[in-house]
Motif scaffolding. Sequence first.
Motif, PDB file in Angstrom:
ATOM      1  N   GLU A 157      23.393  40.391  30.568  1.00 50.33           N
ATOM      2  CA  GLU A 157      24.407  39.499  31.116  1.00 50.33           C
ATOM      3  C   GLU A 157      23.890  38.056  31.104  1.00 50.33           C
ATOM      4  OE1 GLU A 157      26.111  39.724  35.339  1.00 50.33           O
ATOM      5  OE2 GLU A 157      26.881  41.542  34.427  1.00 50.33           O
TER       6      GLU A 157
ATOM      7  N   ASN B 137      27.215  35.573  31.068  1.00 49.42           N
ATOM      8  CA  ASN B 137      28.383  36.423  31.239  1.00 49.42           C
ATOM      9  C   ASN B 137      28.632  36.676  32.719  1.00 49.42           C
ATOM     10  OD1 ASN B 137      29.189  36.861  28.540  1.00 49.42           O
ATOM     11  ND2 ASN B 137      27.486  38.262  28.266  1.00 49.42           N
TER      12      ASN B 137
ATOM     13  N   LYS C 158      38.086  23.707  39.241  1.00 49.95           N
ATOM     14  CA  LYS C 158      36.686  23.394  39.512  1.00 49.95           C
ATOM     15  C   LYS C 158      36.625  22.271  40.528  1.00 49.95           C
ATOM     16  CE  LYS C 158      33.621  24.786  36.271  1.00 49.95           C
ATOM     17  NZ  LYS C 158      32.496  24.484  35.392  1.00 49.95           N
TER      18      LYS C 158
ATOM     19  N   LEU D  68      31.803  34.164  48.389  1.00 49.81           N
ATOM     20  CA  LEU D  68      31.010  34.542  47.221  1.00 49.81           C
ATOM     21  C   LEU D  68      31.521  35.842  46.575  1.00 49.81           C
ATOM     22  CD1 LEU D  68      28.224  33.608  45.894  1.00 49.81           C
ATOM     23  CD2 LEU D  68      27.205  35.415  47.281  1.00 49.81           C
ATOM     24  N   ARG D  69      31.932  35.740  45.323  1.00 47.16           N
ATOM     25  CA  ARG D  69      32.377  36.885  44.502  1.00 47.16           C
ATOM     26  C   ARG D  69      33.585  37.631  45.090  1.00 47.16           C
ATOM     27  NH1 ARG D  69      27.015  38.752  44.674  1.00 47.16           N
ATOM     28  NH2 ARG D  69      27.758  40.796  45.328  1.00 47.16           N
TER      29      ARG D  69
ATOM     30  N   TRP E 276      36.863  33.954  43.269  1.00 49.21           N
ATOM     31  CA  TRP E 276      35.620  33.173  43.148  1.00 49.21           C
ATOM     32  C   TRP E 276      34.998  33.440  41.782  1.00 49.21           C
ATOM     33  CZ3 TRP E 276      30.399  33.478  42.294  1.00 49.21           C
ATOM     34  CH2 TRP E 276      29.573  32.474  42.844  1.00 49.21           C
ATOM     35  N   MET E 277      34.872  32.399  40.965  1.00 49.93           N
ATOM     36  CA  MET E 277      34.344  32.583  39.619  1.00 49.93           C
ATOM     37  C   MET E 277      32.918  32.066  39.495  1.00 49.93           C
ATOM     38  SD  MET E 277      36.748  33.999  37.821  1.00 49.93           S
ATOM     39  CE  MET E 277      36.838  33.611  36.073  1.00 49.93           C
ATOM     40  N   ALA E 278      32.599  31.018  40.218  1.00 48.49           N
ATOM     41  CA  ALA E 278      31.289  30.378  40.157  1.00 48.49           C
ATOM     42  C   ALA E 278      31.165  29.520  41.411  1.00 48.49           C
ATOM     43  CB  ALA E 278      31.180  29.529  38.892  1.00 48.49           C
ATOM     44  N   PRO E 279      29.965  29.006  41.708  1.00 47.14           N
ATOM     45  CA  PRO E 279      29.802  28.215  42.930  1.00 47.14           C
ATOM     46  C   PRO E 279      30.716  26.983  42.971  1.00 47.14           C
ATOM     47  CG  PRO E 279      27.664  28.807  42.037  1.00 47.14           C
ATOM     48  CD  PRO E 279      28.683  29.218  41.013  1.00 47.14           C
ATOM     49  N   ASP E 280      31.261  26.596  41.817  1.00 52.75           N
ATOM     50  CA  ASP E 280      32.144  25.427  41.791  1.00 52.75           C
ATOM     51  C   ASP E 280      33.462  25.721  41.086  1.00 52.75           C
ATOM     52  OD1 ASP E 280      31.187  25.810  39.299  1.00 52.75           O
ATOM     53  OD2 ASP E 280      30.465  23.780  38.961  1.00 52.75           O
TER      54      ASP E 280
ATOM     55  N   PRO F 123      27.705  46.124  32.573  1.00 51.21           N
ATOM     56  CA  PRO F 123      26.472  46.412  33.317  1.00 51.21           C
ATOM     57  C   PRO F 123      26.649  46.174  34.815  1.00 51.21           C
ATOM     58  CG  PRO F 123      26.294  44.276  32.289  1.00 51.21           C
ATOM     59  CD  PRO F 123      27.640  44.816  31.899  1.00 51.21           C
ATOM     60  N   VAL F 124      27.571  46.924  35.399  1.00 53.38           N
ATOM     61  CA  VAL F 124      27.945  46.705  36.797  1.00 53.38           C
ATOM     62  C   VAL F 124      27.924  48.051  37.510  1.00 53.38           C
ATOM     63  CG1 VAL F 124      29.812  45.941  38.309  1.00 53.38           C
ATOM     64  CG2 VAL F 124      29.446  44.784  36.141  1.00 53.38           C
TER      65      VAL F 124
ATOM     66  N   ARG G  89      34.421  40.469  39.818  1.00 46.92           N
ATOM     67  CA  ARG G  89      33.160  40.485  39.079  1.00 46.92           C
ATOM     68  C   ARG G  89      33.361  39.870  37.712  1.00 46.92           C
ATOM     69  NH1 ARG G  89      28.315  40.945  37.116  1.00 46.92           N
ATOM     70  NH2 ARG G  89      26.954  42.607  37.847  1.00 46.92           N
ATOM     71  N   ARG G  90      32.576  38.851  37.427  1.00 47.88           N
ATOM     72  CA  ARG G  90      32.528  38.298  36.074  1.00 47.88           C
ATOM     73  C   ARG G  90      31.345  38.932  35.388  1.00 47.88           C
ATOM     74  NH1 ARG G  90      32.617  31.847  35.901  1.00 47.88           N
ATOM     75  NH2 ARG G  90      33.034  32.105  33.684  1.00 47.88           N
ATOM     76  N   THR G  91      31.577  39.469  34.212  1.00 44.52           N
ATOM     77  CA  THR G  91      30.499  40.136  33.516  1.00 44.52           C
ATOM     78  C   THR G  91      30.847  40.176  32.042  1.00 44.52           C
ATOM     79  OG1 THR G  91      29.207  42.173  33.446  1.00 44.52           O
ATOM     80  CG2 THR G  91      31.524  42.402  33.996  1.00 44.52           C
ATOM     81  N   ARG G  92      30.232  41.124  31.339  1.00 45.58           N
ATOM     82  CA  ARG G  92      30.602  41.286  29.940  1.00 45.58           C
ATOM     83  C   ARG G  92      31.190  42.675  29.746  1.00 45.58           C
ATOM     84  NH1 ARG G  92      27.053  44.583  27.094  1.00 45.58           N
ATOM     85  NH2 ARG G  92      25.374  45.246  28.453  1.00 45.58           N
TER      86      ARG G  92
END
Lengths: 114, 187
Positions: free
Chosen positions: A17, A60, B30, B53-54, B66-70, B125-126, B139-142
């Motif tokens: 990731e 990711n 953002k 958070l998340r 929530w995608m990222a801290p900003d 991978p979660v 959850r942002r992931t691949r």
Amino acid sequence: MLLLTCPHCGIDADETELSPGGEAHLTRHGPGATDEDVEAYLFLRDNPRGVHLERWRHANGCGKWFVAARCTVTLEVFGTYPAQTARPPQHVLDAIEAKRPGATRKLPVMEGAR
Amino acid sequence: MSDAMVLDGARAEGLATVREVPAPGLIALKGDLGAPALADAVRAVTGCAVPGLRRIEAAGAARAGWMAPDELLLVAPREAVPGALSTLEARLAAAHHLAADVSDMRAVFRLEGQGAREVLAKLAPVDLAPGAFEPGELRRTRLAQVPAAFWMEQGGFTLVCFRSVARYAFDLLAGAAAPGGEVGHFA
């Protein structure tokens, strides 16, 4: 396989990731610097056998950069911290010292901090 | 074909039902998530609080994730997006921010049924075990080789990925859900 905890979003992120960003805490030598400094900044990298500070991006995931302190021999991770940090935070230094006494003094970023 | 869909509502049945759904209005916002002005703006547009958070907050059809801290992902009906963007611009005029309509840049899938957790766990991978991933978390992931984000609602997963990889993502999900591919890890 590495599992690094992203300090920005708290996820124990699988290596797949993340994107590696090479050695951390490089000094960016720009206009006005000597040729030697620019060369070192662009090309010369440490490749230690042991404790290493390296940049990773949670590509990711939250997309943010962070720094991981880990051992290149055992892959043991001592800690992670946001990339917006000039020096490793004390808890990471303590974690390294607890396992590898004396190792923090050899880190290039700690030169001058002694 | 609706503009909101890329694969014309493709559907696959198996361990879980995978179907493309019309992309709702999606706004990438953002800014400083701790700022009161941003909290006001998010509430005005979605009726949701700024998610922690998340996390993902819901109010009716609207979501704030929530995608990222900003960065937040705001979900609203498509027809509400132009109004939402002007509201955000008005309320955040004094704050450094970015608000972009990304509705046409995303493909959205629903994953429903008994095997939904398992299908997703094959590709990302979660930790998707019950208790480890529950409604309210985003959850942002691949997903194999492409970035994706998902959350749980209405007894299934809603999954968002880039529109350009919609076919790849759908084929992955359909393949992971193909009959005979049961692992039974979460059974």
